[in-house]
Design a protein around this motif. Structure first.
Motif, PDB file in Angstrom:
ATOM      1  N   LYS A  85      55.134  18.896  51.522  1.00 35.97           N
ATOM      2  CA  LYS A  85      54.252  19.317  52.606  1.00 35.97           C
ATOM      3  C   LYS A  85      53.398  20.451  52.057  1.00 35.97           C
ATOM      4  N   VAL A  86      52.106  20.212  51.909  1.00 36.52           N
ATOM      5  CA  VAL A  86      51.203  21.214  51.338  1.00 36.52           C
ATOM      6  C   VAL A  86      50.752  22.151  52.448  1.00 36.52           C
ATOM      7  N   SER A  87      50.901  23.436  52.211  1.00 38.82           N
ATOM      8  CA  SER A  87      50.558  24.470  53.175  1.00 38.82           C
ATOM      9  C   SER A  87      49.119  24.923  52.978  1.00 38.82           C
ATOM     10  N   SER A  88      48.568  25.567  53.966  1.00 43.15           N
ATOM     11  CA  SER A  88      47.238  26.161  53.814  1.00 43.15           C
ATOM     12  C   SER A  88      47.341  27.523  53.127  1.00 43.15           C
ATOM     13  N   LYS A  89      48.572  28.025  52.970  1.00 42.04           N
ATOM     14  CA  LYS A  89      48.785  29.307  52.295  1.00 42.04           C
ATOM     15  C   LYS A  89      48.574  29.145  50.797  1.00 42.04           C
ATOM     16  N   LYS A  90      48.086  30.207  50.180  1.00 46.82           N
ATOM     17  CA  LYS A  90      47.848  30.202  48.732  1.00 46.82           C
ATOM     18  C   LYS A  90      48.518  31.424  48.115  1.00 46.82           C
ATOM     19  N   ILE A  91      48.777  31.333  46.807  1.00 50.42           N
ATOM     20  CA  ILE A  91      49.385  32.436  46.085  1.00 50.42           C
ATOM     21  C   ILE A  91      48.633  32.636  44.772  1.00 50.42           C
ATOM     22  N   GLU A  92      48.443  33.898  44.391  1.00 45.51           N
ATOM     23  CA  GLU A  92      47.822  34.219  43.112  1.00 45.51           C
ATOM     24  C   GLU A  92      48.920  34.359  42.068  1.00 45.51           C
ATOM     25  N   VAL A  93      48.702  33.766  40.907  1.00 43.91           N
ATOM     26  CA  VAL A  93      49.694  33.816  39.841  1.00 43.91           C
ATOM     27  C   VAL A  93      49.062  34.426  38.595  1.00 43.91           C
ATOM     28  N   ALA A  94      49.677  35.501  38.119  1.00 39.97           N
ATOM     29  CA  ALA A  94      49.216  36.144  36.889  1.00 39.97           C
ATOM     30  C   ALA A  94      49.700  35.326  35.693  1.00 39.97           C
ATOM     31  N   PRO A  95      48.953  35.315  34.600  1.00 36.01           N
ATOM     32  CA  PRO A  95      49.385  34.554  33.420  1.00 36.01           C
ATOM     33  C   PRO A  95      50.503  35.300  32.677  1.00 36.01           C
ATOM     34  N   PRO A  96      51.246  34.592  31.821  1.00 30.67           N
ATOM     35  CA  PRO A  96      52.251  35.271  31.000  1.00 30.67           C
ATOM     36  C   PRO A  96      51.574  36.277  30.067  1.00 30.67           C
ATOM     37  N   LYS A  97      52.321  37.260  29.616  1.00 33.60           N
ATOM     38  CA  LYS A  97      51.783  38.287  28.722  1.00 33.60           C
ATOM     39  C   LYS A  97      51.210  37.628  27.468  1.00 33.60           C
ATOM     40  N   GLY A  98      50.017  38.048  27.078  1.00 34.73           N
ATOM     41  CA  GLY A  98      49.369  37.511  25.881  1.00 34.73           C
ATOM     42  C   GLY A  98      48.507  36.284  26.142  1.00 34.73           C
ATOM     43  N   TYR A  99      48.362  35.902  27.422  1.00 34.58           N
ATOM     44  CA  TYR A  99      47.558  34.742  27.794  1.00 34.58           C
ATOM     45  C   TYR A  99      46.625  35.120  28.940  1.00 34.58           C
ATOM     46  N   ARG A 134      40.664  23.195  38.041  1.00 36.30           N
ATOM     47  CA  ARG A 134      41.984  23.184  37.410  1.00 36.30           C
ATOM     48  C   ARG A 134      42.139  24.418  36.537  1.00 36.30           C
ATOM     49  N   TYR A 135      43.378  24.871  36.418  1.00 32.41           N
ATOM     50  CA  TYR A 135      43.662  26.058  35.628  1.00 32.41           C
ATOM     51  C   TYR A 135      44.362  25.690  34.326  1.00 32.41           C
ATOM     52  N   TYR A 136      43.982  26.393  33.260  1.00 37.04           N
ATOM     53  CA  TYR A 136      44.572  26.205  31.943  1.00 37.04           C
ATOM     54  C   TYR A 136      44.915  27.572  31.382  1.00 37.04           C
ATOM     55  N   LEU A 137      45.971  27.643  30.571  1.00 35.04           N
ATOM     56  CA  LEU A 137      46.311  28.893  29.895  1.00 35.04           C
ATOM     57  C   LEU A 137      45.622  28.938  28.552  1.00 35.04           C
ATOM     58  N   MET A 138      45.106  30.105  28.216  1.00 37.73           N
ATOM     59  CA  MET A 138      44.457  30.301  26.931  1.00 37.73           C
ATOM     60  C   MET A 138      45.101  31.504  26.268  1.00 37.73           C
ATOM     61  N   GLU A 139      45.338  31.428  24.979  1.00 38.61           N
ATOM     62  CA  GLU A 139      45.937  32.548  24.261  1.00 38.61           C
ATOM     63  C   GLU A 139      44.979  33.734  24.249  1.00 38.61           C
ATOM     64  N   GLY A 140      45.553  34.921  24.270  1.00 37.69           N
ATOM     65  CA  GLY A 140      44.773  36.157  24.251  1.00 37.69           C
ATOM     66  C   GLY A 140      44.695  36.772  25.631  1.00 37.69           C
ATOM     67  N   GLY A 141      44.638  38.080  25.666  1.00 35.08           N
ATOM     68  CA  GLY A 141      44.552  38.788  26.941  1.00 35.08           C
ATOM     69  C   GLY A 141      43.238  38.509  27.652  1.00 35.08           C
ATOM     70  N   TYR A 142      43.188  38.850  28.934  1.00 31.80           N
ATOM     71  CA  TYR A 142      41.994  38.590  29.747  1.00 31.80           C
ATOM     72  C   TYR A 142      40.844  39.492  29.333  1.00 31.80           C
ATOM     73  N   LYS A 143      39.703  38.887  29.100  1.00 29.46           N
ATOM     74  CA  LYS A 143      38.427  39.576  28.904  1.00 29.46           C
ATOM     75  C   LYS A 143      37.410  38.721  29.640  1.00 29.46           C
ATOM     76  N   PRO A 144      36.522  39.333  30.428  1.00 30.67           N
ATOM     77  CA  PRO A 144      35.547  38.532  31.178  1.00 30.67           C
ATOM     78  C   PRO A 144      34.696  37.646  30.262  1.00 30.67           C
ATOM     79  N   HIS A 145      34.698  36.366  30.512  1.00 33.33           N
ATOM     80  CA  HIS A 145      33.823  35.400  29.853  1.00 33.33           C
ATOM     81  C   HIS A 145      33.768  34.151  30.731  1.00 33.33           C
ATOM     82  N   PRO A 146      32.804  33.263  30.506  1.00 31.26           N
ATOM     83  CA  PRO A 146      32.639  32.097  31.383  1.00 31.26           C
ATOM     84  C   PRO A 146      33.934  31.292  31.523  1.00 31.26           C
ATOM     85  N   GLY A 147      34.371  31.080  32.761  1.00 28.94           N
ATOM     86  CA  GLY A 147      35.560  30.299  33.057  1.00 28.94           C
ATOM     87  C   GLY A 147      36.846  31.106  33.134  1.00 28.94           C
TER      88      GLY A 147
END
Length: 74
Positions: free
Chosen positions: A23-37, A45-58
């Motif tokens: 049963k899909v809810s209308s509620k949403k949750i924010e998920v932080a990536p693992p350390k180093g990603y 769709r979401y994908y994990l990318m290696e390296g810490g967060y730095k603003p860039h397209p996507g």
């Protein structure tokens, strides 16, 4: 976290089937990536990318997911 090659990943992927047991809810949750990603968002769709967060397209700081639960009786 175990990293797999794209070929191995694609072999394991199966077509998405509608799961009537969830049963899909209308509620949403924010998920932080693992350390180093960081998260990348492409066509909703979401994908994990290696390296810490730095603003860039996507790049996004946290991924947003819908919450779901088992339907009653399952």
């Amino acid at each position: 976290m175990k990293l797999v090659t794209e070929k191995a990943y694609n072999k394991k992927m199966k077509p998405v089937k509608k799961n009537t047991k969830l049963k899909v809810s209308s509620k949403k949750i924010e998920v932080a990536p693992p350390k180093g990603y960081h998260w990348m968002e492409e066509q909703g769709r979401y994908y994990l990318m290696e390296g810490g967060y730095k603003p860039h397209p996507g790049a996004v700081e946290k991924a947003m997911f819908k919450l779901s639960s088992h339907a009653k009786g399952n």
